[in-house]
Scaffold this active site. Structure first.
Site, mmCIF file in Angstrom:
data_model
loop_
_atom_site.group_PDB
_atom_site.id
_atom_site.type_symbol
_atom_site.label_atom_id
_atom_site.label_comp_id
_atom_site.label_asym_id
_atom_site.label_seq_id
_atom_site.Cartn_x
_atom_site.Cartn_y
_atom_site.Cartn_z
ATOM 1 N N ASP A 129 -139.145 45.055 47.187
ATOM 2 C CA ASP A 129 -139.151 43.629 46.825
ATOM 3 C C ASP A 129 -138.686 43.485 45.367
ATOM 4 O O ASP A 129 -139.148 44.213 44.495
ATOM 5 C CB ASP A 129 -140.578 43.083 46.986
ATOM 6 C CG ASP A 129 -140.641 41.583 46.834
ATOM 7 O OD1 ASP A 129 -140.795 40.901 47.854
ATOM 8 O OD2 ASP A 129 -140.547 41.103 45.687
ATOM 9 N N ASN A 137 -133.332 32.913 39.877
ATOM 10 C CA ASN A 137 -132.867 31.674 40.506
ATOM 11 C C ASN A 137 -133.066 30.471 39.594
ATOM 12 O O ASN A 137 -132.162 29.655 39.410
ATOM 13 C CB ASN A 137 -133.645 31.420 41.805
ATOM 14 C CG ASN A 137 -133.039 32.153 42.981
ATOM 15 O OD1 ASN A 137 -131.835 32.372 43.024
ATOM 16 N ND2 ASN A 137 -133.870 32.518 43.924
ATOM 17 N N HIS A 142 -128.970 29.606 41.882
ATOM 18 C CA HIS A 142 -129.089 30.242 43.190
ATOM 19 C C HIS A 142 -127.904 31.169 43.484
ATOM 20 O O HIS A 142 -128.059 32.212 44.118
ATOM 21 C CB HIS A 142 -129.194 29.142 44.253
ATOM 22 C CG HIS A 142 -129.992 29.535 45.433
ATOM 23 N ND1 HIS A 142 -129.429 30.055 46.563
ATOM 24 C CD2 HIS A 142 -131.339 29.488 45.650
ATOM 25 C CE1 HIS A 142 -130.387 30.314 47.439
ATOM 26 N NE2 HIS A 142 -131.551 29.966 46.913
ATOM 27 N N ASP A 146 -127.995 34.960 44.554
ATOM 28 C CA ASP A 146 -127.319 35.532 45.736
ATOM 29 C C ASP A 146 -126.538 36.791 45.358
ATOM 30 O O ASP A 146 -126.580 37.797 46.081
ATOM 31 C CB ASP A 146 -126.347 34.510 46.351
ATOM 32 C CG ASP A 146 -127.079 33.465 47.184
ATOM 33 O OD1 ASP A 146 -128.308 33.561 47.311
ATOM 34 O OD2 ASP A 146 -126.406 32.552 47.692
ATOM 35 N N GLU A 172 -136.042 38.077 49.263
ATOM 36 C CA GLU A 172 -135.730 39.196 48.364
ATOM 37 C C GLU A 172 -136.448 40.465 48.810
ATOM 38 O O GLU A 172 -136.789 41.327 48.025
ATOM 39 C CB GLU A 172 -136.029 38.789 46.919
ATOM 40 C CG GLU A 172 -137.441 38.882 46.420
ATOM 41 C CD GLU A 172 -138.470 37.953 47.045
ATOM 42 O OE1 GLU A 172 -138.247 37.415 48.132
ATOM 43 O OE2 GLU A 172 -139.526 37.808 46.430
HETATM 44 N N1 GTP Z 1 -130.650 33.185 45.550
HETATM 45 C C1 GTP Z 1 -131.453 33.397 46.600
HETATM 46 N N2 GTP Z 1 -132.788 33.313 46.428
HETATM 47 C C2 GTP Z 1 -133.608 33.530 47.475
HETATM 48 C C3 GTP Z 1 -133.091 33.843 48.736
HETATM 49 N N3 GTP Z 1 -134.153 34.006 49.578
HETATM 50 C C4 GTP Z 1 -135.276 33.795 48.847
HETATM 51 N N4 GTP Z 1 -134.951 33.515 47.563
HETATM 52 C C5 GTP Z 1 -135.831 33.220 46.441
HETATM 53 O O1 GTP Z 1 -136.602 34.359 46.092
HETATM 54 C C6 GTP Z 1 -137.690 33.894 45.253
HETATM 55 C C7 GTP Z 1 -138.916 34.700 45.584
HETATM 56 O O2 GTP Z 1 -139.916 34.316 44.717
HETATM 57 P P1 GTP Z 1 -141.368 34.922 44.737
HETATM 58 O O3 GTP Z 1 -141.807 35.166 46.154
HETATM 59 O O4 GTP Z 1 -142.222 34.065 43.873
HETATM 60 O O5 GTP Z 1 -141.225 36.371 44.131
HETATM 61 P P2 GTP Z 1 -140.760 36.851 42.687
HETATM 62 O O6 GTP Z 1 -140.375 35.745 41.780
HETATM 63 O O7 GTP Z 1 -139.744 37.912 42.904
HETATM 64 O O8 GTP Z 1 -142.096 37.465 42.131
HETATM 65 P P3 GTP Z 1 -142.738 38.878 42.468
HETATM 66 O O9 GTP Z 1 -142.301 39.280 43.843
HETATM 67 O O10 GTP Z 1 -144.214 38.624 42.420
HETATM 68 O O11 GTP Z 1 -142.282 39.835 41.429
HETATM 69 C C8 GTP Z 1 -137.836 32.397 45.536
HETATM 70 O O12 GTP Z 1 -137.420 31.691 44.386
HETATM 71 C C9 GTP Z 1 -136.871 32.141 46.693
HETATM 72 O O13 GTP Z 1 -136.276 30.858 46.623
HETATM 73 C C10 GTP Z 1 -131.668 33.913 48.906
HETATM 74 O O14 GTP Z 1 -131.125 34.184 49.979
HETATM 75 N N5 GTP Z 1 -130.909 33.698 47.804
#
Ligand code: GTP
Length: 262
Positions: A129, A137, A142, A146, A172
């Protein structure tokens, strides 16, 4: 009305079954009979591993010659069968990163997992992860997010063996199933992936952005009935890796020692 992709594939196969079957019959030529013959000999007389490998090599060469004689494997397949294969590829590929998707992971991964149960071999799972990805983002947009996901997918792909099963599970999150690999081997790979991501910056308008990942590692336990059981423990280990500060690998064995100490 949009027909789901798996239904489309099923329909192709049903509609074109007679065509598909006749293609199969065409391909049963002398070389195939030789292959079957060799397989029977292999099963009946040879038990040593090296002999078995030699026989399998001969089989592979024969199949190769056969396909070469056919000039082009595609010629032997109908247009519809090829279309079905293409549809299947689309259905199992993550559209953004172009690596396999969740569906592929649970399909192919489960097969490899069940094989490991049957053969009583070791098999491990890495749950990966990205750290603080929301910040990427939120601060850079975004589209940059990506691109970062694509870059990480590329790094993961470059680090694994052909027999390993990698996929983007969603968002992610990525996972890798490692057949014939124990916890220590999985830990070594996990650390090399973590370090690779850590030292590979993403270039954004001339600025270097450093990304890190946290990874949870679990091995197939005797009581695990399916891949999901092991993945669940890899997810728990990942949670601990995040909790302990991120940018680290945590194996399930380490969680137990942490729990015992506290
Ligand atoms: N650009 C992009 N962002 C994505 C995609 N799928 C999910 N996300 C983003 O991934 C982010 C995940 O955030 P969190 O689950 O808070 O995790 P994090 O910020 O990595 O925090 P930790 O995992 O705790 O380190 C969110 O902002 C989602 O919008 C995608 O296909 N593209």
């Amino acid at each position: 009305m949009k027909i789901p992709i798996e239904k489309q594939i099923k329909q192709y196969y049903e509609k074109d079954f007679s065509n598909f079957a006749s293609n199969l019959l065409i391909r049963i030529k002398v070389t195939h009979i030789a292959v079957i013959f060799l397989l029977i000999i292999n099963a009946a007389f040879f038990t040593s591993e090296s002999t078995s490998i030699i026989v399998q090599l001969i089989i592979a060469i024969l199949i190769g010659i056969h396909d070469y004689d056919d000039n082009n494997l595609k010629k032997a397949l109908t247009k519809n069968t090829l279309q079905a294969i293409k549809l299947n590829k689309v259905a199992t590929k993550d559209h953004l990163t172009q690596i396999p998707n969740r569906r592929y992971f649970f399909n192919m991964g489960e097969k490899a997992f069940q094989l490991a149960i049957r053969d009583k071999t070791e098999c491990t799972v890495l749950f990966i992860d990205l750290d603080h990805f929301k910040k990427v983002n939120d601060q850079l947009g975004h589209d940059v997010g990506d691109d970062v996901l694509k870059m990480v997918a590329g790094a993961l792909e470059s680090a694994i063996r052909i027999s390993d099963i990698l996929a983007r599970l969603g968002g992610e999150e990525f996972a890798i199933l490692l057949p014939n690999t124990d916890l220590s081997g999985a830990n070594t790979l996990s650390e090399s992936i973590r370090k690779l991501v850590e030292k590979t910056p993403y270039n954004h308008q001339g600025n270097e952005i450093f990304i890190t990942v946290s990874i949870g590692v679990a091995k197939r336990d005797k009581s695990d009935l399916s891949l999901k059981d092991t993945l669940k423990r890899a997810d728990l280990a990942l949670y601990q890796a995040k909790y302990s500060g991120r940018n680290r690998t945590m194996t399930e064995a380490e969680i137990h020692s942490v729990n015992k100490a506290s």
